[in-house]
Design an enzyme around this catalytic site. Structure first.
Site, PDB file in Angstrom:
ATOM      1  N   GLU A  46      -5.161   2.369   7.194  1.00  0.00           N
ATOM      2  CA  GLU A  46      -4.612   1.952   5.525  1.00  0.00           C
ATOM      3  C   GLU A  46      -5.202   3.736   5.249  1.00  0.00           C
ATOM      4  O   GLU A  46      -4.733   4.564   4.160  1.00  0.00           O
ATOM      5  CB  GLU A  46      -5.139   1.153   5.397  1.00  0.00           C
ATOM      6  CG  GLU A  46      -5.064   1.110   3.562  1.00  0.00           C
ATOM      7  CD  GLU A  46      -5.512  -0.277   2.792  1.00  0.00           C
ATOM      8  OE1 GLU A  46      -4.534  -1.456   3.609  1.00  0.00           O
ATOM      9  OE2 GLU A  46      -6.380   0.259   1.802  1.00  0.00           O
ATOM     10  N   SER A  69     -10.370  -0.682   2.925  1.00  0.00           N
ATOM     11  CA  SER A  69     -10.236  -1.132   4.958  1.00  0.00           C
ATOM     12  C   SER A  69      -9.741   0.207   5.590  1.00  0.00           C
ATOM     13  O   SER A  69      -9.068   1.222   4.529  1.00  0.00           O
ATOM     14  CB  SER A  69      -9.121  -2.222   4.269  1.00  0.00           C
ATOM     15  OG  SER A  69      -9.798  -2.900   3.667  1.00  0.00           O
ATOM     16  N   ARG A  86       1.187  -1.037   0.798  1.00  0.00           N
ATOM     17  CA  ARG A  86       0.129  -0.175   0.110  1.00  0.00           C
ATOM     18  C   ARG A  86       0.961   0.871  -0.334  1.00  0.00           C
ATOM     19  O   ARG A  86       0.612   1.840   0.326  1.00  0.00           O
ATOM     20  CB  ARG A  86      -0.933  -0.339   0.816  1.00  0.00           C
ATOM     21  CG  ARG A  86      -2.387  -0.868   1.265  1.00  0.00           C
ATOM     22  CD  ARG A  86      -3.226  -1.466  -0.148  1.00  0.00           C
ATOM     23  NE  ARG A  86      -3.805  -2.178   0.036  1.00  0.00           N
ATOM     24  CZ  ARG A  86      -2.817  -3.547  -1.030  1.00  0.00           C
ATOM     25  NH1 ARG A  86      -2.206  -3.462  -1.720  1.00  0.00           N
ATOM     26  NH2 ARG A  86      -4.096  -4.864  -1.059  1.00  0.00           N
TER      27      ARG A  86
HETATM   28  C1  LIG Z   1     -15.749   0.082  -0.883  1.00  0.00           C
HETATM   29  C2  LIG Z   1     -13.807   0.531  -0.859  1.00  0.00           C
HETATM   30  C3  LIG Z   1     -13.846  -1.001  -0.894  1.00  0.00           C
HETATM   31  C4  LIG Z   1     -11.490  -0.743  -1.393  1.00  0.00           C
HETATM   32  N1  LIG Z   1     -10.826  -1.906  -1.766  1.00  0.00           N
HETATM   33  C5  LIG Z   1      -9.835  -2.024  -1.794  1.00  0.00           C
HETATM   34  C6  LIG Z   1      -9.099  -3.112  -2.961  1.00  0.00           C
HETATM   35  O1  LIG Z   1      -9.280  -4.143  -2.188  1.00  0.00           O
HETATM   36  N2  LIG Z   1      -7.720  -2.916  -2.042  1.00  0.00           N
HETATM   37  C7  LIG Z   1      -6.734  -1.289  -1.910  1.00  0.00           C
HETATM   38  O2  LIG Z   1      -6.044  -1.478  -2.340  1.00  0.00           O
HETATM   39  N3  LIG Z   1      -7.747  -0.157  -1.575  1.00  0.00           N
HETATM   40  C8  LIG Z   1      -9.149  -0.293  -2.174  1.00  0.00           C
HETATM   41  N4  LIG Z   1     -10.412   0.792  -1.537  1.00  0.00           N
HETATM   42  C9  LIG Z   1      -9.242   2.292  -1.333  1.00  0.00           C
HETATM   43  C10 LIG Z   1      -9.192   2.797  -2.377  1.00  0.00           C
HETATM   44  O3  LIG Z   1     -10.411   2.452  -3.216  1.00  0.00           O
HETATM   45  C11 LIG Z   1      -7.655   2.790  -3.123  1.00  0.00           C
HETATM   46  O4  LIG Z   1      -6.597   3.085  -2.378  1.00  0.00           O
HETATM   47  C12 LIG Z   1      -7.782   3.481  -4.534  1.00  0.00           C
HETATM   48  O5  LIG Z   1      -6.408   3.444  -4.823  1.00  0.00           O
HETATM   49  C13 LIG Z   1      -7.786   5.074  -4.178  1.00  0.00           C
HETATM   50  O6  LIG Z   1      -7.836   5.681  -5.086  1.00  0.00           O
HETATM   51  P1  LIG Z   1      -8.540   7.043  -5.502  1.00  0.00           P
HETATM   52  O7  LIG Z   1      -8.415   7.815  -6.852  1.00  0.00           O
HETATM   53  O8  LIG Z   1      -9.860   7.310  -4.455  1.00  0.00           O
HETATM   54  O9  LIG Z   1      -6.944   8.688  -4.755  1.00  0.00           O
HETATM   55  P2  LIG Z   1      -8.061   9.152  -3.338  1.00  0.00           P
HETATM   56  O10 LIG Z   1      -8.246   8.413  -1.922  1.00  0.00           O
HETATM   57  O11 LIG Z   1      -8.478  10.367  -3.745  1.00  0.00           O
HETATM   58  O12 LIG Z   1      -6.010   9.553  -3.008  1.00  0.00           O
HETATM   59  C14 LIG Z   1      -5.508   8.615  -2.291  1.00  0.00           C
HETATM   60  C15 LIG Z   1      -3.684   9.218  -2.024  1.00  0.00           C
HETATM   61  O13 LIG Z   1      -3.778   9.752  -3.684  1.00  0.00           O
HETATM   62  C16 LIG Z   1      -3.486  10.511  -3.806  1.00  0.00           C
HETATM   63  N5  LIG Z   1      -3.466  10.084  -4.977  1.00  0.00           N
HETATM   64  C17 LIG Z   1      -4.836  10.398  -6.044  1.00  0.00           C
HETATM   65  N6  LIG Z   1      -4.477  10.269  -6.975  1.00  0.00           N
HETATM   66  C18 LIG Z   1      -3.122  11.129  -7.206  1.00  0.00           C
HETATM   67  C19 LIG Z   1      -2.565  11.634  -9.066  1.00  0.00           C
HETATM   68  N7  LIG Z   1      -2.931  11.672  -9.096  1.00  0.00           N
HETATM   69  N8  LIG Z   1      -0.922  11.194  -8.307  1.00  0.00           N
HETATM   70  C20 LIG Z   1      -0.849  11.771  -7.165  1.00  0.00           C
HETATM   71  N9  LIG Z   1      -1.296  11.369  -5.997  1.00  0.00           N
HETATM   72  C21 LIG Z   1      -1.984  11.087  -6.209  1.00  0.00           C
HETATM   73  C22 LIG Z   1      -3.875  11.655  -2.959  1.00  0.00           C
HETATM   74  O14 LIG Z   1      -3.079  12.512  -2.649  1.00  0.00           O
HETATM   75  C23 LIG Z   1      -4.207  10.779  -1.624  1.00  0.00           C
HETATM   76  O15 LIG Z   1      -2.997  10.387  -0.667  1.00  0.00           O
HETATM   77  C24 LIG Z   1     -11.321   0.676  -1.122  1.00  0.00           C
HETATM   78  C25 LIG Z   1     -12.378   1.782  -0.974  1.00  0.00           C
HETATM   79  C26 LIG Z   1     -13.819   1.352  -0.843  1.00  0.00           C
HETATM   80  C27 LIG Z   1     -14.059   2.428  -1.352  1.00  0.00           C
END
Ligand SMILES: Cc1cc2nc3c(=O)[nH]c(=O)nc-3n(C[C@H](O)[C@H](O)[C@H](O)COP(=O)(O)OP(=O)(O)OC[C@H]3O[C@@H](n4cnc5c(N)ncnc54)[C@H](O)[C@@H]3O)c2cc1C
Length: 294
Positions: A288, A218, A168
């Site tokens: 996380e 998570s 992660r």
């Molecule tokens: C129902 C549910 C299920 C999930 N299942 C999983 C799973 O199975 N596995 C898993 O790993 N995660 C899971 N997640 C968590 C999440 O979806 C992941 O961590 C995902 O990768 C985050 O992407 P995001 O675009 O929403 O990022 P955000 O939440 O918007 O940002 C997360 C971080 O990434 C940074 N960021 C975002 N975009 C960029 C960019 N372009 N450049 C630099 N930094 C950036 C942000 O600044 C922040 O620090 C889940 C979440 C939910 C709600």
């Protein structure tokens, strides 16, 4: 936040409630929120913010974030409008705002395997590279070839080895560079079989995860040799509530918003859970979800 004007073609909302954008539906207003539709607009916004000394945060779908209840005293740049995708015989290049789930679905249609695990992860490509998102024994690090990123005014390319992927986490958590796009290596396969594998994962999510309530995935990382959800359940914490936040009855690794939860509720509940699990097992759970300070 200091005032600054942007070209009219970039959508900017002032005092925009972040609870509208975060998957767990908490968080106060951002002084400003921007929704660029092109990479050029994103670069332009970042340059302007840097020039004017405006604090900014880049977010994809905000599915892993806990925004402060007071909001964010700066500019939040949401990348969801950046959706360029180029397919090749051996993989795909996707802009940072592309939905992981949509990419996984389309990969199956192109007869390309490797992204099945991501079907159902609600984040974007940028967030997934930053987090090294993963599920069901696979993660972004398994398929990423390179990423383009923004540093200052320059768009640079980072090869796989320079990503320093760990559980992660990636180099982006240290550098704060903005991921512009990523190149994934995928393998040819039968579209029906790829789709079936992806569907199996999605069905497992629907069965086990509390998708009926707003949540941030998570809440805690998986500790070595254990599962956070199992430890929390064994500590008898399922259903524990703090304000509108609740340790999910369906999956104890999730905290859900049962209505009107604040980020403070979620943080307090996380603290209670950490203490209880630590007392019982000696294991200190590590968050996380990422907390975004005001
Ligand atoms: C129902 C549910 C299920 C999930 N299942 C999983 C799973 O199975 N596995 C898993 O790993 N995660 C899971 N997640 C968590 C999440 O979806 C992941 O961590 C995902 O990768 C985050 O992407 P995001 O675009 O929403 O990022 P955000 O939440 O918007 O940002 C997360 C971080 O990434 C940074 N960021 C975002 N975009 C960029 C960019 N372009 N450049 C630099 N930094 C950036 C942000 O600044 C922040 O620090 C889940 C979440 C939910 C709600």
């Amino acid at each position: 936040m200091r005032e600054f004007s942007v070209p009219e073609n970039i959508k900017i909302l002032k005092n925009e409630p972040l609870s509208r954008h975060s998957s767990i539906k908490t968080g106060g207003p951002a002084a400003a929120a921007a929704f660029p539709k092109t990479i050029q607009a994103l670069i332009h916004l970042v340059r302007l913010a840097n020039e004017r000394g405006v604090r900014y945060l880049v977010s994809g779908n905000a599915t892993n974030l806990l925004f402060d209840d007071r909001g964010f005293d700066g500019l939040v740049i949401f990348t969801g409008g950046l959706r360029g995708v180029t397919w090749s015989a051996g993989g795909v290049t996707a802009d940072c705002g592309v939905s992981l789930t949509a990419l996984a679905r389309d990969a199956a249609a192109h007869g390309l395997s490797g992204l099945e695990f991501a079907y159902g992860i609600p984040g974007t490509v940028g967030g997934a590279v930053y987090m090294n998102a993963g599920a069901y024994g696979s993660e972004i690090a398994d398929i990423l070839l390179s990423s383009d990123y923004l540093r200052g005014d320059d768009v640079l390319t980072r090869g796989y080895c320079a990503h320093e992927f760990t559980y992660r986490s990636s180099i982006y958590r240290k550098t704060g560079d903005i991921v512009i796009r990523a190149v994934f290596t995928l393998f040819p396969g039968d579209p029906a079989e790829i789709r079936a594998r992806a569907k199996t994962y999605m069905n497992a999510r629907r069965e086990k995860q509390p998708l009926e309530y707003p949540n941030a995935g998570s809440i805690f990382k998986r500790p070595p040799g254990a599962y956070a959800g199992a430890l929390i359940e064994e500590a008898g914490l399922k259903g524990l509530r703090q304000g509108g936040a609740e340790v999910s009855e369906k999956h104890a690794g999730f905290i859900v918003n049962r209505g009107g939860a604040t980020t403070e509720d979620v943080l307090r509940l996380m603290e209670t859970v950490r203490e209880a699990v630590f007392k019982k097992t000696g294991i200190l759970l590590e968050p996380e979800v990422i907390r975004v300070p005001y």
